[in-house]
Design a protein around this motif. Structure first.
Motif, PDB file in Angstrom:
ATOM      1  N   UNK A 400       0.845  -1.196   0.000  1.00  0.00           N
ATOM      2  CA  UNK A 400       0.000   0.000   0.000  1.00  0.00           C
ATOM      3  C   UNK A 400       0.879   1.245   0.000  1.00  0.00           C
ATOM      4  N   UNK A 401       0.412   2.298  -0.666  1.00  0.00           N
ATOM      5  CA  UNK A 401       1.163   3.552  -0.707  1.00  0.00           C
ATOM      6  C   UNK A 401       1.185   4.195   0.675  1.00  0.00           C
ATOM      7  N   UNK A 402       2.287   4.865   1.006  1.00  0.00           N
ATOM      8  CA  UNK A 402       2.331   5.569   2.294  1.00  0.00           C
ATOM      9  C   UNK A 402       1.369   6.757   2.302  1.00  0.00           C
ATOM     10  N   UNK A 403       0.847   7.079   3.453  1.00  0.00           N
ATOM     11  CA  UNK A 403      -0.066   8.223   3.569  1.00  0.00           C
ATOM     12  C   UNK A 403       0.757   9.510   3.692  1.00  0.00           C
ATOM     13  N   UNK A 404       0.085  10.621   3.546  1.00  0.00           N
ATOM     14  CA  UNK A 404       0.762  11.908   3.683  1.00  0.00           C
ATOM     15  C   UNK A 404       0.631  12.500   5.068  1.00  0.00           C
ATOM     16  N   UNK A 405       0.314  11.675   6.074  1.00  0.00           N
ATOM     17  CA  UNK A 405       0.115  12.193   7.430  1.00  0.00           C
ATOM     18  C   UNK A 405       1.384  12.796   8.017  1.00  0.00           C
ATOM     19  N   UNK A 406       2.537  12.342   7.558  1.00  0.00           N
ATOM     20  CA  UNK A 406       3.797  12.841   8.102  1.00  0.00           C
ATOM     21  C   UNK A 406       4.203  14.178   7.488  1.00  0.00           C
ATOM     22  N   UNK A 407       3.511  14.605   6.430  1.00  0.00           N
ATOM     23  CA  UNK A 407       3.876  15.833   5.718  1.00  0.00           C
ATOM     24  C   UNK A 407       3.182  17.049   6.331  1.00  0.00           C
ATOM     25  N   UNK A 408       3.762  18.208   6.079  1.00  0.00           N
ATOM     26  CA  UNK A 408       3.219  19.464   6.602  1.00  0.00           C
ATOM     27  C   UNK A 408       3.197  20.509   5.492  1.00  0.00           C
ATOM     28  N   UNK A 409       2.179  20.467   4.629  1.00  0.00           N
ATOM     29  CA  UNK A 409       2.072  21.503   3.596  1.00  0.00           C
ATOM     30  C   UNK A 409       1.676  22.842   4.201  1.00  0.00           C
ATOM     31  N   UNK A 410       1.865  23.901   3.439  1.00  0.00           N
ATOM     32  CA  UNK A 410       1.521  25.236   3.935  1.00  0.00           C
ATOM     33  C   UNK A 410       0.031  25.355   4.196  1.00  0.00           C
ATOM     34  N   UNK A 411      -0.782  24.694   3.370  1.00  0.00           N
ATOM     35  CA  UNK A 411      -2.234  24.779   3.506  1.00  0.00           C
ATOM     36  C   UNK A 411      -2.805  25.853   2.602  1.00  0.00           C
ATOM     37  N   UNK A 412      -4.005  25.583   2.084  1.00  0.00           N
ATOM     38  CA  UNK A 412      -4.634  26.543   1.178  1.00  0.00           C
ATOM     39  C   UNK A 412      -4.861  27.887   1.847  1.00  0.00           C
ATOM     40  N   UNK A 413      -5.249  27.858   3.109  1.00  0.00           N
ATOM     41  CA  UNK A 413      -5.535  29.109   3.810  1.00  0.00           C
ATOM     42  C   UNK A 413      -4.291  29.998   3.859  1.00  0.00           C
ATOM     43  N   UNK A 414      -3.157  29.432   4.287  1.00  0.00           N
ATOM     44  CA  UNK A 414      -1.922  30.209   4.388  1.00  0.00           C
ATOM     45  C   UNK A 414      -1.406  30.629   3.021  1.00  0.00           C
ATOM     46  N   UNK A 415      -1.521  29.739   2.038  1.00  0.00           N
ATOM     47  CA  UNK A 415      -1.046  30.071   0.699  1.00  0.00           C
ATOM     48  C   UNK A 415      -1.865  31.220   0.115  1.00  0.00           C
ATOM     49  N   UNK A 416      -3.173  31.141   0.261  1.00  0.00           N
ATOM     50  CA  UNK A 416      -4.046  32.199  -0.255  1.00  0.00           C
ATOM     51  C   UNK A 416      -3.760  33.525   0.468  1.00  0.00           C
ATOM     52  N   UNK A 417      -3.626  33.449   1.785  1.00  0.00           N
ATOM     53  CA  UNK A 417      -3.379  34.656   2.565  1.00  0.00           C
ATOM     54  C   UNK A 417      -2.030  35.277   2.202  1.00  0.00           C
ATOM     55  N   UNK A 418      -1.019  34.436   1.994  1.00  0.00           N
ATOM     56  CA  UNK A 418       0.301  34.946   1.618  1.00  0.00           C
ATOM     57  C   UNK A 418       0.287  35.634   0.271  1.00  0.00           C
ATOM     58  N   UNK A 419      -0.427  35.048  -0.699  1.00  0.00           N
ATOM     59  CA  UNK A 419      -0.518  35.651  -2.038  1.00  0.00           C
ATOM     60  C   UNK A 419      -1.233  37.000  -1.960  1.00  0.00           C
ATOM     61  N   UNK A 420      -2.357  37.045  -1.245  1.00  0.00           N
ATOM     62  CA  UNK A 420      -3.119  38.296  -1.123  1.00  0.00           C
ATOM     63  C   UNK A 420      -2.293  39.359  -0.404  1.00  0.00           C
ATOM     64  N   UNK A 421      -1.552  38.945   0.626  1.00  0.00           N
ATOM     65  CA  UNK A 421      -0.784  39.886   1.438  1.00  0.00           C
ATOM     66  C   UNK A 421       0.327  40.550   0.648  1.00  0.00           C
ATOM     67  N   UNK A 422       1.037  39.785  -0.184  1.00  0.00           N
ATOM     68  CA  UNK A 422       2.216  40.312  -0.862  1.00  0.00           C
ATOM     69  C   UNK A 422       1.929  40.846  -2.259  1.00  0.00           C
ATOM     70  N   UNK A 423       0.942  40.285  -2.972  1.00  0.00           N
ATOM     71  CA  UNK A 423       0.716  40.673  -4.363  1.00  0.00           C
ATOM     72  C   UNK A 423      -0.532  41.529  -4.566  1.00  0.00           C
TER      73      UNK A 423
END
Length: 673
Positions: A400-423
């Protein structure tokens, strides 16, 4: 006879010399320490030249600070200062007295009288041409009349200081953490920002090579009553720290974190834009962090101070260390796991050292390995041939493929907020894909696409991130760049690839980023799994934008139609009123009689109860009524831009307050208890 006798004696002497035993040759084998290897191949770690070395030093220190703060779930506060050091000041720092040149011709920037005369004549001609252009009203470029001739030996030096509010470092571990290459706390199978595990060690090596000055570290851990101060450099040949001073100082303010100061050779002029772009993109991908960047020079007009304010207190989860997937291991790794495991038998080893291997699957694997294997056999007694058999089975078996539970993406909320904040774009869409697998390692692709914005060029503006750090070099060969340029049909999403200001943001997180090249600055385009995931993520963002763009286009068309209709209201009013006036006169003279509603209207015209203004108002109301729905939708989308906008951000809550947090891709809702 004498001559002959002398020649014989000479031959005997030669023969005697030839019989003398020779000394054995010394061994030609030599060894290099890890520090010596990276010092000789510093381009591998991003220290190609002084300018790139300054950029890489800033990047390594900032990323270490972020990791340190996130490890204790502290909202990062990072201060980075680059101070320009003049030649005289640098000489005084190292105890060197300035010396005037004695033999001018010895230097690389020596200029003969003939060459000087030629240069001055050229500058005079250029100045004359500029004066003529200025008289004609043409645009004149500012050119310095005296161009400094910089010799090869003349260098620029900078003091780089980075201070954070992270977890700090144990007092006794500081020398080895900075003065011993390939030793650190980030080794293991988990998502990390670092590329080589060198961090500030490479900055120390570059400092040792370019200035000879030591690095200074101040550090304190939470609730620690003292500050650890250490001044050290590195013994490159032996790969051990050379400690100048290591002591404990009072911590009256109960500060925690680290402050690192290093003096290196660099080039701010050529890499200024890269360093500032890096800080801006880091603010995009980590909007929960606060950055203060300063450049200090003897010339006040060169000073730079930029503050990237925090815009949210929502942090991604801390990446977790995970176990190896069976399909990602090799012979050496299996042998190392066997040597380090605390499990006794083979069954326990398979269950606890690898992901996605339960007890039943482990028993099936052992049964498939052959009769010489058994669940109870001692794992450390496995022979080399038996380990090869295990490796072969891991390659061929289905897991079975490994899950992504060990990963820590930025998240849509933070990515969207960062784009709006800087651009500050006109519209933005984000998407976070599910975990996928490449060679046994899980990865997640997040993307954001924006249209419009501040300080954004026309066309595609591509921002790449790997494990939440910006990638600024070798963009052309990267999978994100090639996908955005060649595999996305922007026109089908109502986006003009050349005229619109398009921002493409793609972040890839994984336990192992498949970088290409020695510099590890881009992800190759030949990995089908990642290329497909990147294309899908960008397309999902474009689909979201397409619906917004179509609605905006329809609203704009409707507004244009309404504007056109409103333009003809005065003429239509006059025409209608003239017709009604003529009809009312005919009705009054009984030439033509009207009845019912028509007669009532004509009577009102005669009595001046209906005037031109009345008809004009009714026509305007009709146009407004017809376009009411589209006008309302248009007002909802663009009406806020007509009034001054005020940014509203989530404030940091008192730690004593208790709340329940609900997260969605585009907002975070908190219910305070």
């Amino acid at each position: 006879m004498e001559i002959g006798g002398s020649s014989e004696s000479q031959n005997e002497t030669k023969k005697g010399k030839s019989k003398t035993p020779r000394k054995p040759k010394e061994s030609l084998l030599k060894q290099k320490s890890p520090a010596e290897f990276f010092a000789e191949n510093k381009n591998i770690a991003g220290f190609d030249n002084p300018g790139k070395s300054l950029y890489t030093t800033v990047r390594e220190l900032v990323e270490n600070s972020l990791d340190s703060a996130e490890a204790i779930s502290e909202l990062p506060v990072v201060e980075i200062t680059i101070e320009e050091i003049g030649k005289s000041k640098f000489n005084s720092m190292i105890g060197l007295v300035d010396r005037e040149r004695v033999d001018a011709q010895l230097y690389d920037d020596y200029e003969t009288a003939k060459a000087r005369e030629k240069r001055l004549a050229k500058e005079a001609r250029a100045q004359e041409a500029q004066s003529k252009n200025a008289a004609l009203g043409k645009k004149v470029k500012d050119q310095s009349t005296m161009k400094g001739m910089k010799g090869r030996g003349e260098a620029s030096f900078y003091r780089v200081t980075c201070k954070d509010n992270g977890k700090g470092m144990p007092h006794d571990d500081i020398p080895n953490m900075f003065g011993r290459v390939l030793s650190g706390t980030k080794y293991g199978l988990k998502q990390t920002r670092g590329k080589f595990g060198l961090g500030a060690k490479m900055a120390l090596i570059w400092s040792k090579m370019s200035t000879g000055l030591p690095i200074e570290i101040s550090s304190s851990m939470k609730a620690q009553s003292y500050i650890s101060f250490c001044r050290l450099d590195i013994d490159i040949h032996r790969n051990i720290p050379h400690i100048h001073l290591h002591e404990k100082r009072n911590n009256d303010d109960w500060w925690h974190g680290a402050e690192i100061q290093v003096v290196i050779e660099g080039n701010w002029t050529t890499y200024r834009s890269k360093i500032l772009h890096y800080m801006r993109q880091m603010a995009v991908i980590t909007p929960y962090a606060q950055f203060l960047f300063r450049f200090i020079s003897d010339a006040p007009d060169k000073n730079v101070t930029i503050k990237f304010a925090r815009r949210t207190d929502v942090m991604p989860p801390v990446p977790l260390e995970t176990k190896h997937h069976p399909s990602s291991v090799d012979l050496l790794l299996i042998k190392r796991l066997i040597a380090e495991t605390s499990k006794q038998n083979l069954l326990q080893f398979l269950q606890h050292e690898f992901v996605n291997i339960g007890k039943s699957l482990a028993e099936r694997l052992i049964g498939e390995m052959g009769p010489e294997f058994s669940p109870k056999m001692v794992v450390k007694s496995l022979t080399d041939q038996q380990i090869v058999r295990i490796n072969q089975l891991f390659r061929q078996a289905k897991f079975d493929d490994p899950t992504g539970d060990c990963l820590s993406p930025a998240g849509e909320y933070n990515l969207r907020l960062g784009i709006i904040k800087e651009l500050h774009p006109d519209m933005v869409a984000t998407y976070s894909g599910s975990a996928q697998v490449f060679e046994g390692h899980p990865f997640i692709v997040e993307a954001g696409v924006s249209v419009g914005g501040k300080d954004v060029k026309q066309g595609l503006n591509i921002f790449r991130f790997a494990n939440r750090i910006p990638l600024l070099f070798e963009q052309g060969a990267d999978v994100v760049t090639r996908t955005a340029l060649k595999r996305i049909n922007w026109g089908s999403y109502k986006i003009n690839q050349t005229q619109d200001k398009i921002g493409v943001f793609v972040s890839v997180v994984s336990t192992k980023i498949p970088f290409k090249g020695t510099g590890k600055e881009y992800i190759g385009d030949d990995i089908n799994e990642i290329a497909t995931a990147v294309k899908s993520a960008i397309q999902q963002c474009c689909i979201q934008l397409k619906s917004k763009i179509i609605k905006k286009m329809l609203a704009r068309e409707q507004q244009e139609r309404k504007r056109n209709l409103s333009r003809y209201i005065p003429d239509a009013t006059n025409a209608v009123y003239d017709v009604l006036k003529h009809m009312s006169q005919s009705h009054a003279s009984k030439k033509k009689r009207y009845s019912g509603e028509e007669a009532e209207i004509l009577s009102n015209i005669t009595a001046n109860l209906i005037t031109k203004e009345t008809i004009k108002e009714k026509l305007a109301e009709h146009v407004e009524k017809v376009d009411h729905e589209m006008a309302l939708e248009y007002a909802t989308q663009s009406g806020v831009t007509e009034e001054p906008r005020e940014d509203v951000f989530i404030q940091t809550l008192d730690p004593e307050n208790k709340f329940i947090e609900f997260q969605s891709p585009i907002f975070v809702f908190r219910l305070v208890c």
